[in-house]
Motif scaffolding. Structure first.
Motif, PDB file in Angstrom:
ATOM      1  N   GLY A   6      57.245  93.254  45.747  1.00  0.00           N
ATOM      2  CA  GLY A   6      55.906  93.154  45.337  1.00  0.00           C
ATOM      3  C   GLY A   6      55.358  92.007  44.224  1.00  0.00           C
ATOM      4  O   GLY A   6      56.263  91.320  43.753  1.00  0.00           O
ATOM      5  N   ASN A   7      54.345  92.004  44.044  1.00  0.00           N
ATOM      6  CA  ASN A   7      53.569  91.078  43.135  1.00  0.00           C
ATOM      7  C   ASN A   7      54.073  89.822  43.502  1.00  0.00           C
ATOM      8  O   ASN A   7      54.332  89.078  42.254  1.00  0.00           O
ATOM      9  N   SER A   8      54.284  89.419  44.615  1.00  0.00           N
ATOM     10  CA  SER A   8      54.709  88.062  44.999  1.00  0.00           C
ATOM     11  C   SER A   8      56.052  87.631  44.318  1.00  0.00           C
ATOM     12  O   SER A   8      56.296  86.569  44.107  1.00  0.00           O
ATOM     13  N   THR A   9      56.905  88.494  44.223  1.00  0.00           N
ATOM     14  CA  THR A   9      58.464  88.467  43.842  1.00  0.00           C
ATOM     15  C   THR A   9      59.169  88.802  44.637  1.00  0.00           C
ATOM     16  O   THR A   9      59.269  89.756  45.414  1.00  0.00           O
ATOM     17  N   LYS A  28      52.919  82.104  43.436  1.00  0.00           N
ATOM     18  CA  LYS A  28      51.418  82.263  43.400  1.00  0.00           C
ATOM     19  C   LYS A  28      50.752  83.296  44.260  1.00  0.00           C
ATOM     20  O   LYS A  28      51.278  83.460  45.386  1.00  0.00           O
ATOM     21  N   GLU A  29      50.214  84.422  43.729  1.00  0.00           N
ATOM     22  CA  GLU A  29      49.581  85.279  44.355  1.00  0.00           C
ATOM     23  C   GLU A  29      48.573  84.908  45.376  1.00  0.00           C
ATOM     24  O   GLU A  29      47.462  84.500  44.372  1.00  0.00           O
ATOM     25  N   LEU A  30      48.427  84.834  46.441  1.00  0.00           N
ATOM     26  CA  LEU A  30      47.245  84.410  47.233  1.00  0.00           C
ATOM     27  C   LEU A  30      46.683  85.860  47.849  1.00  0.00           C
ATOM     28  O   LEU A  30      47.107  86.421  48.496  1.00  0.00           O
ATOM     29  N   SER A  31      45.398  85.854  47.669  1.00  0.00           N
ATOM     30  CA  SER A  31      44.712  87.043  48.154  1.00  0.00           C
ATOM     31  C   SER A  31      42.905  86.648  48.505  1.00  0.00           C
ATOM     32  O   SER A  31      42.638  85.794  48.139  1.00  0.00           O
ATOM     33  N   CYS A  32      42.415  87.516  49.287  1.00  0.00           N
ATOM     34  CA  CYS A  32      40.925  87.122  49.508  1.00  0.00           C
ATOM     35  C   CYS A  32      40.096  87.134  48.402  1.00  0.00           C
ATOM     36  O   CYS A  32      38.913  86.648  48.076  1.00  0.00           O
ATOM     37  N   THR A  33      40.579  87.870  47.250  1.00  0.00           N
ATOM     38  CA  THR A  33      39.782  87.664  45.944  1.00  0.00           C
ATOM     39  C   THR A  33      40.427  86.937  45.113  1.00  0.00           C
ATOM     40  O   THR A  33      39.863  86.897  43.765  1.00  0.00           O
ATOM     41  N   ASN A  34      41.561  86.194  45.420  1.00  0.00           N
ATOM     42  CA  ASN A  34      42.495  85.305  44.449  1.00  0.00           C
ATOM     43  C   ASN A  34      42.612  84.068  45.321  1.00  0.00           C
ATOM     44  O   ASN A  34      43.792  84.059  45.454  1.00  0.00           O
TER      45      ASN A  34
END
Length: 288
Positions: free
Chosen positions: A223-226, A251-257
């Motif tokens: 989780g947490n892109s790890t 890097k965490e990639l999401s629709c809000t980020n």
């Protein structure tokens, strides 16, 4: 008459001299034999000490490799590392930073561990048979080769029993079959592949490289892109699997980020997926 007395006196003198020669010769022979016996015993004692220390150093070196391997090649963990109850290991990728250590760093870490533990190999020796046994840890050098790990321990050791001295300058350990070199090469490939496929973890690339190098890899998404990577190999000498652990944080990639510095084609695809998700949410709202 006088001539007879002289002859008898001469015979007596010769007999006495012969006896003296035999006695002196016997004493010398006994002394030499006894001296050789003591020296031979002493040399055997020294060889026993040397063998014991080298065996202890070998076990300590194996423990060093296991400990360093569990921490991504570090004795002292670097600034960025992952830790939980069971794992404490270095990040090799931390967002856009490549943090993989050099093979010289790993060698140095193994040497540090051995240097911190090597005193136990000397403290466990029974010194009662020696007048003196002292040592000085000058340097521990580790070399990772293609198929081995070689440890050269420069530890001048003085041994004394009675009035006889013996000195050992260094101890050499060769751990055959340790595949740290291959694991390090493989870990670098994972990092390089990440930067060729920056927006995804190329599992197929990892699998292909794993098979080509006769290794085994476990990848755990925590989780947490790890991701936690465990690279293993089968040690054919000990018939056990040995592992090397490191972590990558992406890097965490999401629709809000949304990260706009990613590949253009991937960004188009990702944005379309975000739009589709929003459409589905809107449809579900209408149904309610």
């Amino acid at each position: 008459m006088k001539g007879c007395v002289n002859k008898k006196s001469q015979v007596t003198i010769f007999m006495i001299l012969a006896i003296v020669v035999l006695v002196v010769g016997g004493v010398i022979f006994y002394s030499i034999s006894n001296s050789n016996y003591i020296n031979n015993n002493f040399n055997n004692d020294v060889e026993s000490v040397k063998y014991y220390i080298e065996t202890c150093l070998q076990e300590t070196s194996k423990k060093a490799i296991g400990f360093i391997s569990s921490r991504g090649g570090y004795y002292h963990l670097p600034k960025y590392y992952y830790n939980n109850t069971f794992i404490n290991t270095a990040y090799y990728i931390y967002y856009d930073d490549i943090l993989i250590p050099s093979i010289e760093d790993i060698q140095h870490s193994i040497s540090e561990y051995i240097k911190s533990e090597v005193k136990n190999c000397f403290n466990d020796i029974n010194n009662t048979q020696f007048t003196e046994l002292n040592y000085q840890i000058q340097d521990i050098k580790t070399q990772i080769t293609k198929n081995d790990v070689i440890v050269n321990a420069i530890i001048p050791t003085n041994i004394k029993r009675g009035s006889t001295y013996y000195k050992i300058e260094e101890f050499k350990i060769n751990l055959e079959g340790e595949r740290l070199y291959d694991i390090y090469t493989f870990s670098k490939l994972i990092v390089e592949n990440h930067f060729r496929h920056k927006n995804s973890l190329c599992i197929s690339c990892i699998i292909n490289n794993t098979l080509a190098m006769n290794l085994y890899t476990d990848i755990e998404n925590i989780g947490n892109s790890t991701y936690i990577f465990t690279v293993m190999y089968n040690d054919t000498k000990s018939q056990v699997f040995k592992g090397f652990i490191f972590a990558n944080k992406y890097k965490e990639l999401s629709c809000t980020n949304i990260q706009y510095d990613v590949d253009e084609e991937f960004l188009k695809f990702f944005l379309m997926e975000c739009v589709n998700q929003e459409i589905e949410k809107f449809k579900n709202t209408l149904k309610v």
